[in-house]
Design a protein around this motif. Structure first.
Motif, PDB file in Angstrom:
ATOM      1  N   GLN A   1       0.938  -1.228   0.105  1.00  0.00           N
ATOM      2  CA  GLN A   1       0.120  -0.113   0.065  1.00  0.00           C
ATOM      3  C   GLN A   1       0.757   1.215   0.013  1.00  0.00           C
ATOM      4  N   HIS A   2       0.366   2.299  -0.799  1.00  0.00           N
ATOM      5  CA  HIS A   2       1.067   3.719  -0.846  1.00  0.00           C
ATOM      6  C   HIS A   2       1.182   4.380   0.496  1.00  0.00           C
ATOM      7  N   PRO A   3       2.158   4.690   1.096  1.00  0.00           N
ATOM      8  CA  PRO A   3       2.116   5.293   2.256  1.00  0.00           C
ATOM      9  C   PRO A   3       1.068   6.761   2.457  1.00  0.00           C
ATOM     10  N   LEU A   4       1.093   7.390   1.371  1.00  0.00           N
ATOM     11  CA  LEU A   4      -0.035   8.442   1.359  1.00  0.00           C
ATOM     12  C   LEU A   4      -1.433   8.154   1.479  1.00  0.00           C
ATOM     13  N   ASN A   5      -1.614   6.753   1.189  1.00  0.00           N
ATOM     14  CA  ASN A   5      -3.190   6.631   1.140  1.00  0.00           C
ATOM     15  C   ASN A   5      -3.725   6.259   2.630  1.00  0.00           C
ATOM     16  N   ASN A   6      -2.573   6.158   3.497  1.00  0.00           N
ATOM     17  CA  ASN A   6      -3.213   6.025   5.192  1.00  0.00           C
ATOM     18  C   ASN A   6      -1.747   6.629   5.856  1.00  0.00           C
ATOM     19  N   PRO A   7      -1.769   7.838   5.886  1.00  0.00           N
ATOM     20  CA  PRO A   7      -0.686   8.727   6.473  1.00  0.00           C
ATOM     21  C   PRO A   7      -0.746   8.390   8.087  1.00  0.00           C
ATOM     22  N   ASN A   8       0.326   8.074   8.813  1.00  0.00           N
ATOM     23  CA  ASN A   8       0.174   8.085  10.304  1.00  0.00           C
ATOM     24  C   ASN A   8      -0.071   9.592  10.763  1.00  0.00           C
ATOM     25  N   SER A   9      -0.606   9.432  11.978  1.00  0.00           N
ATOM     26  CA  SER A   9      -1.019  10.741  12.761  1.00  0.00           C
ATOM     27  C   SER A   9       0.099  11.833  12.591  1.00  0.00           C
ATOM     28  N   GLU A  10       1.209  11.682  12.735  1.00  0.00           N
ATOM     29  CA  GLU A  10       2.158  12.758  12.460  1.00  0.00           C
ATOM     30  C   GLU A  10       2.253  13.379  11.255  1.00  0.00           C
ATOM     31  N   VAL A  11       2.158  12.318  10.330  1.00  0.00           N
ATOM     32  CA  VAL A  11       2.139  13.154   8.964  1.00  0.00           C
ATOM     33  C   VAL A  11       0.749  13.910   8.663  1.00  0.00           C
ATOM     34  N   GLN A  12      -0.284  13.384   9.203  1.00  0.00           N
ATOM     35  CA  GLN A  12      -1.568  13.856   8.940  1.00  0.00           C
ATOM     36  C   GLN A  12      -1.538  15.265   9.801  1.00  0.00           C
ATOM     37  N   LEU A  13      -1.051  15.256  10.991  1.00  0.00           N
ATOM     38  CA  LEU A  13      -0.942  16.738  11.760  1.00  0.00           C
ATOM     39  C   LEU A  13      -0.033  17.527  10.914  1.00  0.00           C
ATOM     40  N   PHE A  14       1.231  17.107  10.437  1.00  0.00           N
ATOM     41  CA  PHE A  14       1.834  18.096   9.811  1.00  0.00           C
ATOM     42  C   PHE A  14       0.894  18.568   8.315  1.00  0.00           C
ATOM     43  N   LEU A  15       0.607  17.690   7.719  1.00  0.00           N
ATOM     44  CA  LEU A  15      -0.060  18.296   6.301  1.00  0.00           C
ATOM     45  C   LEU A  15      -1.263  18.996   6.859  1.00  0.00           C
ATOM     46  N   THR A  16      -1.920  18.866   7.981  1.00  0.00           N
ATOM     47  CA  THR A  16      -2.900  19.741   8.371  1.00  0.00           C
ATOM     48  C   THR A  16      -2.676  21.195   8.632  1.00  0.00           C
ATOM     49  N   LEU A  17      -1.656  21.034   9.601  1.00  0.00           N
ATOM     50  CA  LEU A  17      -0.898  22.321   9.943  1.00  0.00           C
ATOM     51  C   LEU A  17      -0.147  23.238   8.622  1.00  0.00           C
ATOM     52  N   HIS A  18       0.131  22.438   7.697  1.00  0.00           N
ATOM     53  CA  HIS A  18       0.722  22.939   6.455  1.00  0.00           C
ATOM     54  C   HIS A  18      -0.482  23.669   5.507  1.00  0.00           C
ATOM     55  N   GLN A  19      -1.414  22.825   5.514  1.00  0.00           N
ATOM     56  CA  GLN A  19      -2.561  23.407   4.855  1.00  0.00           C
ATOM     57  C   GLN A  19      -3.340  24.590   5.376  1.00  0.00           C
ATOM     58  N   LYS A  20      -3.374  24.552   6.681  1.00  0.00           N
ATOM     59  CA  LYS A  20      -4.015  25.571   7.576  1.00  0.00           C
ATOM     60  C   LYS A  20      -3.245  27.081   7.420  1.00  0.00           C
ATOM     61  N   THR A  21      -1.942  26.554   7.429  1.00  0.00           N
ATOM     62  CA  THR A  21      -0.986  27.923   7.498  1.00  0.00           C
ATOM     63  C   THR A  21      -1.119  28.322   5.934  1.00  0.00           C
ATOM     64  N   ASN A  22      -1.109  27.734   4.968  1.00  0.00           N
ATOM     65  CA  ASN A  22      -1.361  28.364   3.766  1.00  0.00           C
ATOM     66  C   ASN A  22      -2.591  29.022   3.353  1.00  0.00           C
ATOM     67  N   LYS A  23      -3.609  28.358   3.808  1.00  0.00           N
ATOM     68  CA  LYS A  23      -5.150  29.061   3.697  1.00  0.00           C
ATOM     69  C   LYS A  23      -4.875  30.346   4.406  1.00  0.00           C
ATOM     70  N   LEU A  24      -4.384  30.598   5.734  1.00  0.00           N
ATOM     71  CA  LEU A  24      -4.127  31.824   6.540  1.00  0.00           C
ATOM     72  C   LEU A  24      -3.343  32.649   5.866  1.00  0.00           C
ATOM     73  N   THR A  25      -2.110  32.172   5.204  1.00  0.00           N
ATOM     74  CA  THR A  25      -1.246  33.376   4.610  1.00  0.00           C
ATOM     75  C   THR A  25      -2.063  33.823   3.339  1.00  0.00           C
ATOM     76  N   LYS A  26      -2.739  32.963   2.570  1.00  0.00           N
ATOM     77  CA  LYS A  26      -3.544  33.683   1.560  1.00  0.00           C
ATOM     78  C   LYS A  26      -4.590  34.682   1.884  1.00  0.00           C
ATOM     79  N   VAL A  27      -5.318  34.395   2.849  1.00  0.00           N
ATOM     80  CA  VAL A  27      -6.356  35.290   3.295  1.00  0.00           C
ATOM     81  C   VAL A  27      -5.571  36.501   3.733  1.00  0.00           C
ATOM     82  N   LEU A  28      -4.587  36.402   4.547  1.00  0.00           N
ATOM     83  CA  LEU A  28      -3.739  37.387   4.817  1.00  0.00           C
ATOM     84  C   LEU A  28      -3.183  38.369   3.670  1.00  0.00           C
ATOM     85  N   ASP A  29      -2.606  37.622   2.840  1.00  0.00           N
ATOM     86  CA  ASP A  29      -1.891  38.315   1.694  1.00  0.00           C
ATOM     87  C   ASP A  29      -3.078  39.042   1.068  1.00  0.00           C
ATOM     88  N   SER A  30      -4.179  38.506   0.917  1.00  0.00           N
ATOM     89  CA  SER A  30      -5.254  39.286   0.015  1.00  0.00           C
ATOM     90  C   SER A  30      -5.679  40.584   0.841  1.00  0.00           C
TER      91      SER A  30
END
Length: 142
Positions: free
Chosen positions: A2-31
């Motif tokens: 199985q490909h690891p991205l199909n079922n990431p561990n909780s640490e990977v999921q946390l990092f990806l979520t933080l990264h996505q939320k940071t990018n979202k906040l940055t885009k809103v703020l930049d605008s």
């Protein structure tokens, strides 16, 4: 296998979520702050200069913002073109350059910072005070 991205561990999921939320906040703020010819990086640099009493070395600013020398140089050049900062040689050591915020930089920071605070406050408005304290405590462990 199985490909690891199909079922990431909780640490990977946390990092990806933080990264996505940071990018979202940055885009809103930049605008919202682009009217001042700022983005999050430029705003944070001006804020760092304010915390350092409006004068610092480029290396200090880069370390505080956790960016490369190339990134700090780009941020400084953009802010200098806007007349929000100026760079001068240190009179005690001409090999060193000091960065100083101009009055225009102080003025723009005083206008843009409340917008930053509003965007961030809105982002976390769903969390209780206790949840915010707990989240800060958890992130401090990283």
């Amino acid at each position: 296998m199985q490909h690891p991205l199909n079922n990431p561990n909780s640490e990977v999921q946390l990092f990806l979520t933080l990264h996505q939320k940071t990018n979202k906040l940055t885009k809103v703020l930049d605008s919202k702050i682009k009217v001042f010819h700022l983005n999050l990086g430029r705003l944070c640099l001006l804020h760092m200069l304010e915390k350092k009493n409006y004068e610092a070395l480029p290396s200090e600013l880069g370390d505080d913002l956790a960016v490369t020398r190339a990134n700090i140089s780009g941020l400084l050049s953009a802010l200098e073109k806007l007349n929000y900062i100026e760079r001068t040689f240190d009179m005690n050591d001409r090999r060193r350059i000091k960065v100083m915020m101009t009055d225009a930089g102080k003025d723009i920071l005083s206008k843009a910072w409340p917008i930053y605070e509003e965007v961030v406050t809105d982002l976390f408005s769903e969390l209780s005070k206790d949840e915010k304290t707990k989240l800060l405590s958890l992130l401090a462990c990283i």
